[in-house]
Enzyme design. Structure first.
Site, mmCIF file in Angstrom:
data_model
loop_
_atom_site.group_PDB
_atom_site.id
_atom_site.type_symbol
_atom_site.label_atom_id
_atom_site.label_comp_id
_atom_site.label_asym_id
_atom_site.label_seq_id
_atom_site.Cartn_x
_atom_site.Cartn_y
_atom_site.Cartn_z
ATOM 1 N N THR A 133 0.819 -1.215 0.000
ATOM 2 C CA THR A 133 0.000 0.000 0.000
ATOM 3 C C THR A 133 0.853 1.265 0.000
ATOM 4 O OG1 THR A 133 -1.512 1.250 1.421
ATOM 5 C CG2 THR A 133 -0.082 -0.293 2.536
ATOM 6 N N ASP A 134 0.261 2.361 -0.476
ATOM 7 C CA ASP A 134 0.955 3.662 -0.401
ATOM 8 C C ASP A 134 1.041 4.175 1.039
ATOM 9 O OD1 ASP A 134 -1.736 4.301 -0.058
ATOM 10 O OD2 ASP A 134 -1.812 5.825 -1.633
ATOM 11 N N GLU A 135 0.244 3.576 1.939
ATOM 12 C CA GLU A 135 0.231 4.094 3.318
ATOM 13 C C GLU A 135 1.569 3.906 4.031
ATOM 14 O OE1 GLU A 135 -3.149 3.390 5.724
ATOM 15 O OE2 GLU A 135 -4.537 3.493 4.040
ATOM 16 N N TYR A 159 -1.923 -0.521 10.991
ATOM 17 C CA TYR A 159 -2.039 -1.193 9.694
ATOM 18 C C TYR A 159 -0.831 -0.897 8.809
ATOM 19 C CZ TYR A 159 -3.281 -1.626 4.739
ATOM 20 O OH TYR A 159 -3.249 -1.911 3.393
ATOM 21 N N LYS A 163 2.199 -3.341 7.338
ATOM 22 C CA LYS A 163 2.486 -3.544 5.909
ATOM 23 C C LYS A 163 3.935 -3.143 5.596
ATOM 24 C CE LYS A 163 0.058 -4.617 2.970
ATOM 25 N NZ LYS A 163 -0.337 -5.958 2.420
HETATM 26 P P1 NAD Z 1 -9.622 -7.327 2.117
HETATM 27 O O1 NAD Z 1 -9.616 -7.058 3.588
HETATM 28 O O2 NAD Z 1 -10.856 -7.053 1.341
HETATM 29 O O3 NAD Z 1 -9.232 -8.857 1.868
HETATM 30 C C1 NAD Z 1 -8.230 -9.514 2.551
HETATM 31 C C2 NAD Z 1 -8.415 -11.012 2.335
HETATM 32 O O4 NAD Z 1 -7.348 -11.694 3.010
HETATM 33 C C3 NAD Z 1 -9.722 -11.546 2.916
HETATM 34 O O5 NAD Z 1 -10.355 -12.393 1.982
HETATM 35 C C4 NAD Z 1 -9.267 -12.350 4.152
HETATM 36 O O6 NAD Z 1 -10.119 -13.447 4.457
HETATM 37 C C5 NAD Z 1 -7.887 -12.814 3.711
HETATM 38 N N1 NAD Z 1 -7.001 -13.116 4.845
HETATM 39 C C6 NAD Z 1 -6.787 -12.363 5.958
HETATM 40 N N2 NAD Z 1 -5.916 -12.975 6.769
HETATM 41 C C7 NAD Z 1 -5.540 -14.133 6.145
HETATM 42 C C8 NAD Z 1 -4.637 -15.166 6.468
HETATM 43 N N3 NAD Z 1 -3.944 -15.154 7.609
HETATM 44 N N4 NAD Z 1 -4.486 -16.191 5.604
HETATM 45 C C9 NAD Z 1 -5.189 -16.234 4.449
HETATM 46 N N5 NAD Z 1 -6.069 -15.271 4.092
HETATM 47 C C10 NAD Z 1 -6.240 -14.226 4.922
HETATM 48 O O7 NAD Z 1 -8.387 -6.518 1.532
HETATM 49 P P2 NAD Z 1 -8.198 -5.827 0.117
HETATM 50 O O8 NAD Z 1 -8.727 -4.459 0.177
HETATM 51 O O9 NAD Z 1 -8.658 -6.765 -0.934
HETATM 52 O O10 NAD Z 1 -6.597 -5.712 0.068
HETATM 53 C C11 NAD Z 1 -5.799 -6.766 -0.457
HETATM 54 C C12 NAD Z 1 -4.346 -6.396 -0.346
HETATM 55 O O11 NAD Z 1 -4.096 -5.193 -1.062
HETATM 56 C C13 NAD Z 1 -3.883 -6.139 1.086
HETATM 57 O O12 NAD Z 1 -2.592 -6.662 1.230
HETATM 58 C C14 NAD Z 1 -3.866 -4.619 1.206
HETATM 59 O O13 NAD Z 1 -2.898 -4.202 2.139
HETATM 60 C C15 NAD Z 1 -3.494 -4.226 -0.211
HETATM 61 N N6 NAD Z 1 -3.997 -2.922 -0.656
HETATM 62 C C16 NAD Z 1 -5.309 -2.598 -0.537
HETATM 63 C C17 NAD Z 1 -5.770 -1.373 -1.025
HETATM 64 C C18 NAD Z 1 -7.216 -0.969 -0.928
HETATM 65 O O14 NAD Z 1 -7.536 0.184 -1.226
HETATM 66 N N7 NAD Z 1 -8.133 -1.842 -0.570
HETATM 67 C C19 NAD Z 1 -4.862 -0.498 -1.614
HETATM 68 C C20 NAD Z 1 -3.514 -0.858 -1.695
HETATM 69 C C21 NAD Z 1 -3.094 -2.083 -1.228
HETATM 70 O O1 DAU Z 2 -4.178 3.924 0.459
HETATM 71 C C1 DAU Z 2 -4.378 2.548 0.353
HETATM 72 C C2 DAU Z 2 -5.218 2.076 1.517
HETATM 73 O O2 DAU Z 2 -6.542 2.546 1.289
HETATM 74 C C3 DAU Z 2 -5.204 0.568 1.691
HETATM 75 O O3 DAU Z 2 -3.908 0.149 2.007
HETATM 76 C C4 DAU Z 2 -6.162 0.142 2.809
HETATM 77 O O4 DAU Z 2 -6.223 -1.268 2.883
HETATM 78 C C5 DAU Z 2 -7.542 0.679 2.481
HETATM 79 O O5 DAU Z 2 -8.428 0.378 3.531
HETATM 80 C C6 DAU Z 2 -7.490 2.195 2.262
HETATM 81 O O6 DAU Z 2 -7.184 2.884 3.514
HETATM 82 P P1 DAU Z 2 -7.944 4.220 3.950
HETATM 83 O O7 DAU Z 2 -7.851 4.363 5.406
HETATM 84 O O8 DAU Z 2 -7.525 5.372 3.101
HETATM 85 O O9 DAU Z 2 -9.450 3.800 3.479
HETATM 86 P P2 DAU Z 2 -10.868 4.000 4.183
HETATM 87 O O10 DAU Z 2 -11.899 3.641 3.174
HETATM 88 O O11 DAU Z 2 -10.933 3.371 5.520
HETATM 89 O O12 DAU Z 2 -10.923 5.581 4.398
HETATM 90 C C7 DAU Z 2 -10.789 6.484 3.289
HETATM 91 C C8 DAU Z 2 -10.843 7.889 3.857
HETATM 92 O O13 DAU Z 2 -12.160 8.138 4.364
HETATM 93 C C9 DAU Z 2 -9.907 8.115 5.035
HETATM 94 O O14 DAU Z 2 -9.408 9.441 4.982
HETATM 95 C C10 DAU Z 2 -10.820 7.963 6.254
HETATM 96 C C11 DAU Z 2 -12.148 8.459 5.754
HETATM 97 N N1 DAU Z 2 -13.339 7.819 6.369
HETATM 98 C C12 DAU Z 2 -13.413 6.469 6.369
HETATM 99 C C13 DAU Z 2 -14.476 5.817 6.939
HETATM 100 C C14 DAU Z 2 -14.562 4.319 6.980
HETATM 101 C C15 DAU Z 2 -14.349 8.600 6.884
HETATM 102 O O15 DAU Z 2 -14.293 9.840 6.841
HETATM 103 N N2 DAU Z 2 -15.421 7.964 7.438
HETATM 104 C C16 DAU Z 2 -15.523 6.612 7.527
HETATM 105 O O16 DAU Z 2 -16.535 6.101 8.075
#
Ligand code: NAD
Ligand code: DAU
Length: 352
Positions: A133-135, A159, A163
């Protein structure tokens, strides 16, 4: 040969596997623990596909992973499995350490032991794609330049720090053992199958239920939104042609404040599902207590992947968001199944 996709029942993992079978005929082993965020229904379109093998299990279960690598002659691991929600990491960091750090460590070790015993040709073509992630780069001010791959690591939440730890280990396994690792650092994804704890699906579903749309703080935080299919496309390119030991940043070059995103969701709902009282869904916005340590701004500089691998985000935000809102409107069964006891408990803990 076969690829192993961890976290394949989650949001991005399931989109990746579904898109894989639209382009390739190679088998996929989907390994997922089915935590609250994992949903087998996301992969139900593949139930009768003999090339798809779903395995319920933990990436930390080395015996299981070792056996899968050998049994299926795995030639690449795409590692999505993680605990992914920042707010949950603030309330209970333990699972984040277990899966994101220890789990990734165990997976790297399983991959290394398997890879070391491959013949030279297979060794050279093997890939471990570590999806991150970019975080990990921390928070930008309004005037700072977008994150490049050289930006210092400065994670600020449980988190993102978990990562970051996993990224550093993945890179170390490349430097020390030569395991062919490539790391990706991507910005915020949105699209179908996202669990409604994250901003976009939470607001879509809360709006439809007449509930408040909770905005943390002043709602001026900025995220760089990328349609999930574009992220999957970038990973295909990296798997096929990425350079080992490298990191690729992936982003939409599409910075929006949270308030702008919620306004856009409401505009789409106002158009496709107008409220009977004629008011806008935006009236449901409520400002609530800010997220502790809330990162102000993320922005990705994606020039490296663009110039090396000819990848660029394709989906304009407005069109991608409309598709996403319509997907949630059209998939009421999927939504109903998500609203389980666990989800209700989370909403109570976080918002009530
Ligand atoms: P998600 O939470 O929707 O899915 C995660 C999946 O991993 C789930 O299906 C869960 O059951 C599985 N899991 C968790 N622990 C496990 C374990 N110990 N063994 C096997 N499976 C397990 O997450 P996502 O949003 O699909 O993100 C996927 C990946 O991409 C993550 O590594 C996250 O850090 C990265 N990522 C997400 C975003 C985003 O915006 N969602 C952006 C950048 C990177
Ligand atoms: O940047 C990549 C990341 O983006 C991934 O690595 C993470 O897995 C993914 O969850 C996401 O993280 P964020 O914290 O940016 O996503 P989230 O949807 O939780 O929140 C997006 C923005 O909205 C953040 O600034 C927090 C705000 N927010 C979120 C929720 C859930 C609110 O204002 N209200 C809310 O209820």
């Amino acid at each position: 040969m076969t690829i192993l996709v961890t976290g394949a029942a989650g949001f991005i993992g399931s989109n990746f596997v579904l898109d894989w079978f639209k382009q390739y005929s190679e088998d996929v082993v989907s390994l997922d623990l089915l935590t609250y965020a994992g949903n087998r229904e996301n992969l139900s379109a593949l139930e009768s596909n003999p090339k798809h093998h779903f395995v319920w299990g933990n990436i930390s279960d080395s015996k299981l992973v070792d056996a899968l690598l050998k049994k299926y002659h795995i030639r690449a691991i795409i590692h999505f499995a993680a605990e992914s929600h920042v707010d949950r990491s603030i309330l209970s960091p333990d699972d984040f350490v277990q899966t994101n750090i220890l789990g990734t460590y165990r997976l790297l070790e399983s991959a290394r032991l398997y890879w070391q015993n491959l013949n030279q040709t297979l060794k050279e073509t093997f890939r471990f794609i570590h999806v991150s992630t970019d975080e990990v780069y921390g928070s930008l001010s309004a005037s700072e330049s977008a994150f490049t791959e050289k930006h210092r690591y400065e994670p600020r939440s449980p988190y993102s720090s978990s990562k970051a730890a996993s990224d550093l280990m993945a890179h170390a396994w490349f430097c020390t053992y030569g395991l062919p690792v490539i790391t990706t650092n991507c910005s915020n994804n949105y699209g179908p199958y996202q669990f409604p704890e994250k901003l976009i699906p939470l607001c879509i579903l809360n709006a439809l239920k007449g509930k408040s749309l909770p905005i943390y703080g002043d709602g001026k935080q900025i995220r760089d939104w990328l349609y999930v299919k574009d992220h999957c496309g970038a990973i295909f390119k990296i798997l096929n042609n990425g350079r080992i030991g490298e990191t690729y940043n992936i982003g939409g070059m599409n910075e929006k404040t949270n308030l702008e995103v919620v306004q856009s969701i409401c505009d789409i709902l106002d158009q496709f599902k107008p409220k009977v009282d004629g008011k806008s869904y935006f009236d449901q916005v409520t400002f609530i207590k800010d997220r502790p340590g809330h990162d102000k701004r993320y922005a990705i500089d994606a020039k490296k992947i663009q110039s090396e691998l000819n990848w660029k985000a394709q989906e304009p935000f407005e069109a991608g968001l409309r598709k996403t809102v319509l997907w949630y409107l059209d998939n009421q069964d999927w939504v109903d199944h998500i609203f389980t006891g666990e989800y209700q408990q989370w909403i109570k803990k976080q918002y009530l």
